[in-house]
Motif scaffolding. Sequence first.
Motif, short mmCIF file in Angstrom:
data_model
loop_
_atom_site.label_atom_id
_atom_site.label_comp_id
_atom_site.label_asym_id
_atom_site.label_seq_id
_atom_site.Cartn_x
_atom_site.Cartn_y
_atom_site.Cartn_z
N HIS A 1 13.69 4.18 -3.15
CA HIS A 1 12.96 3.06 -2.54
C HIS A 1 11.56 2.93 -3.16
O HIS A 1 10.94 1.87 -3.08
CB HIS A 1 12.87 3.26 -1.03
CG HIS A 1 12.22 2.11 -0.32
ND1 HIS A 1 12.78 0.86 -0.28
CD2 HIS A 1 11.03 2.01 0.33
CE1 HIS A 1 11.98 0.05 0.37
NE2 HIS A 1 10.90 0.71 0.74
N HIS A 2 11.06 4.00 -3.75
CA HIS A 2 9.73 3.99 -4.37
C HIS A 2 9.80 3.85 -5.89
O HIS A 2 8.78 4.00 -6.56
CB HIS A 2 8.98 5.28 -4.02
CG HIS A 2 8.47 5.31 -2.60
ND1 HIS A 2 7.24 4.83 -2.23
CD2 HIS A 2 9.05 5.74 -1.46
CE1 HIS A 2 7.07 4.98 -0.93
NE2 HIS A 2 8.16 5.53 -0.43
N ASP A 3 11.00 3.59 -6.41
CA ASP A 3 11.14 3.43 -7.86
C ASP A 3 10.21 2.31 -8.35
O ASP A 3 9.96 1.33 -7.63
CB ASP A 3 12.60 3.06 -8.20
CG ASP A 3 12.84 3.07 -9.69
OD1 ASP A 3 13.37 4.08 -10.18
OD2 ASP A 3 12.48 2.07 -10.36
N ILE B 1 11.81 13.07 3.66
CA ILE B 1 12.38 12.14 2.67
C ILE B 1 11.40 11.81 1.54
O ILE B 1 11.81 11.37 0.48
CB ILE B 1 12.90 10.83 3.32
CG1 ILE B 1 11.77 10.04 3.99
CG2 ILE B 1 14.05 11.12 4.26
CD1 ILE B 1 12.22 8.70 4.55
N HIS B 2 10.11 12.03 1.78
CA HIS B 2 9.14 11.80 0.70
C HIS B 2 8.92 13.05 -0.15
O HIS B 2 8.36 12.96 -1.24
CB HIS B 2 7.80 11.33 1.27
CG HIS B 2 7.83 9.93 1.81
ND1 HIS B 2 8.12 9.66 3.12
CD2 HIS B 2 7.65 8.73 1.21
CE1 HIS B 2 8.11 8.36 3.31
NE2 HIS B 2 7.82 7.75 2.17
N ALA B 3 9.32 14.20 0.37
CA ALA B 3 9.01 15.46 -0.31
C ALA B 3 9.52 15.48 -1.75
O ALA B 3 10.58 14.93 -2.06
CB ALA B 3 9.61 16.63 0.48
N PHE C 1 17.62 9.90 -1.42
CA PHE C 1 17.83 8.53 -0.92
C PHE C 1 16.52 7.73 -0.94
O PHE C 1 16.44 6.64 -1.51
CB PHE C 1 18.39 8.62 0.50
CG PHE C 1 18.52 7.31 1.22
CD1 PHE C 1 19.57 6.44 0.94
CD2 PHE C 1 17.61 6.94 2.20
CE1 PHE C 1 19.70 5.24 1.62
CE2 PHE C 1 17.74 5.74 2.88
CZ PHE C 1 18.79 4.89 2.58
N HIS C 2 15.46 8.30 -0.34
CA HIS C 2 14.24 7.50 -0.17
C HIS C 2 13.42 7.38 -1.45
O HIS C 2 12.71 6.38 -1.63
CB HIS C 2 13.37 8.09 0.95
CG HIS C 2 12.24 7.18 1.33
ND1 HIS C 2 12.44 5.94 1.93
CD2 HIS C 2 10.89 7.29 1.16
CE1 HIS C 2 11.27 5.35 2.12
NE2 HIS C 2 10.31 6.14 1.65
N HIS C 3 13.52 8.34 -2.35
CA HIS C 3 12.74 8.24 -3.59
C HIS C 3 13.10 6.97 -4.36
O HIS C 3 12.24 6.37 -5.00
CB HIS C 3 12.94 9.48 -4.46
CG HIS C 3 12.04 10.62 -4.08
ND1 HIS C 3 11.39 11.41 -4.99
CD2 HIS C 3 11.68 11.10 -2.86
CE1 HIS C 3 10.67 12.33 -4.36
NE2 HIS C 3 10.84 12.17 -3.07
N ILE D 1 0.85 -1.21 0.00
CA ILE D 1 0.00 0.00 0.00
C ILE D 1 0.89 1.26 0.00
O ILE D 1 0.63 2.19 -0.75
CB ILE D 1 -0.93 0.02 1.25
CG1 ILE D 1 -1.73 -1.29 1.37
CG2 ILE D 1 -1.83 1.26 1.26
CD1 ILE D 1 -2.62 -1.62 0.23
N HIS D 2 1.94 1.24 0.83
CA HIS D 2 2.83 2.41 0.88
C HIS D 2 3.54 2.62 -0.46
O HIS D 2 3.80 3.76 -0.86
CB HIS D 2 3.86 2.25 2.00
CG HIS D 2 4.77 3.44 2.13
ND1 HIS D 2 4.31 4.71 2.43
CD2 HIS D 2 6.12 3.57 1.98
CE1 HIS D 2 5.33 5.55 2.46
NE2 HIS D 2 6.45 4.90 2.19
N HIS D 3 3.82 1.51 -1.14
CA HIS D 3 4.54 1.60 -2.42
C HIS D 3 3.61 1.89 -3.60
O HIS D 3 4.08 2.02 -4.72
CB HIS D 3 5.31 0.31 -2.68
CG HIS D 3 6.60 0.24 -1.92
ND1 HIS D 3 7.80 0.61 -2.46
CD2 HIS D 3 6.85 -0.12 -0.64
CE1 HIS D 3 8.75 0.46 -1.54
NE2 HIS D 3 8.21 0.02 -0.42
ZN ZN Z 1 8.27 5.79 1.65
#
Ligand code: ZN
Length: 258
Positions: free
Chosen positions: A194-196, A170-172, A190-192, A115-117
Amino acid sequence: MPEVPDVIKGISILVFIFVPIEKVLAVHQQKLFREGWFTDICYYFSGYFIGHSTTKLLIVFALLSQRSIPILSSFVGQQSLVLQVTVAIFIGDLSFYIIHRLMHTVPWLWQFHTIHHSSTHIDWLATVRVHPFEQILTKACQMIPLYWLGFSTEALAIYAIFSSAIAFFIHANISVRFPILKWIIATPEFHHWHHDRHPQLYAQNLAVQLPILDYIFGTWHMPDREFPKQYGTELNTKTNYFNYLIYPFNHLFKNKRN
Ligand SMILES: [Zn+2]
Ligand SMILES: [Zn+2]
């Protein structure tokens, strides 16, 4: 005049901070009311109340069970506030790293974490798209060790504020790069990743505060001066809050029947 509830104050502050910054420094040009914004607003309000209730329950649980390690507890509580917060960040993010890695490797846990992804647009508001089960699980895994180890109330309060602030940061959708800081503290760059949208990259950059954890465990991925082109998973992005809520259970029961 009636007082404005904290939940409204919270989202007003976030809008006030992030909307102008994202407008000026956007990685990806996108509408303010982009796809899934209303679903995420629902997550913000439900997550706020679930987060507060979980914290209260965890405090009760910790108070009832804290006597297990009294020597360690009094030693930790005597340390300076700066040291306590620094160690709390390390322990909290290590705990998160472990549970996050499990969410990416254990199939039934992934049904919740997917769901988060599912967000196809990553911005400050995408932070809150977390299934309630995951929210409670990760909070318990992060906070219970800290309560047991006897960190002071002040240290835990600062840690909680820091955790929330960095989660939104980190999500901005901001393209600012932090040449040295990016090695010390998690950044959007860094965190973006993780959502690739590529599934092989979901399991990279699993820490949310300390990138060094990914470096140590071999899951670090941060190409220089690049952001992902596309975000999300195969999950239907048109779905709403309620459908996302029941999705993991539907999926698990369907698998059981087959
Ligand atoms: Zn995230
Ligand atoms: Zn993840």
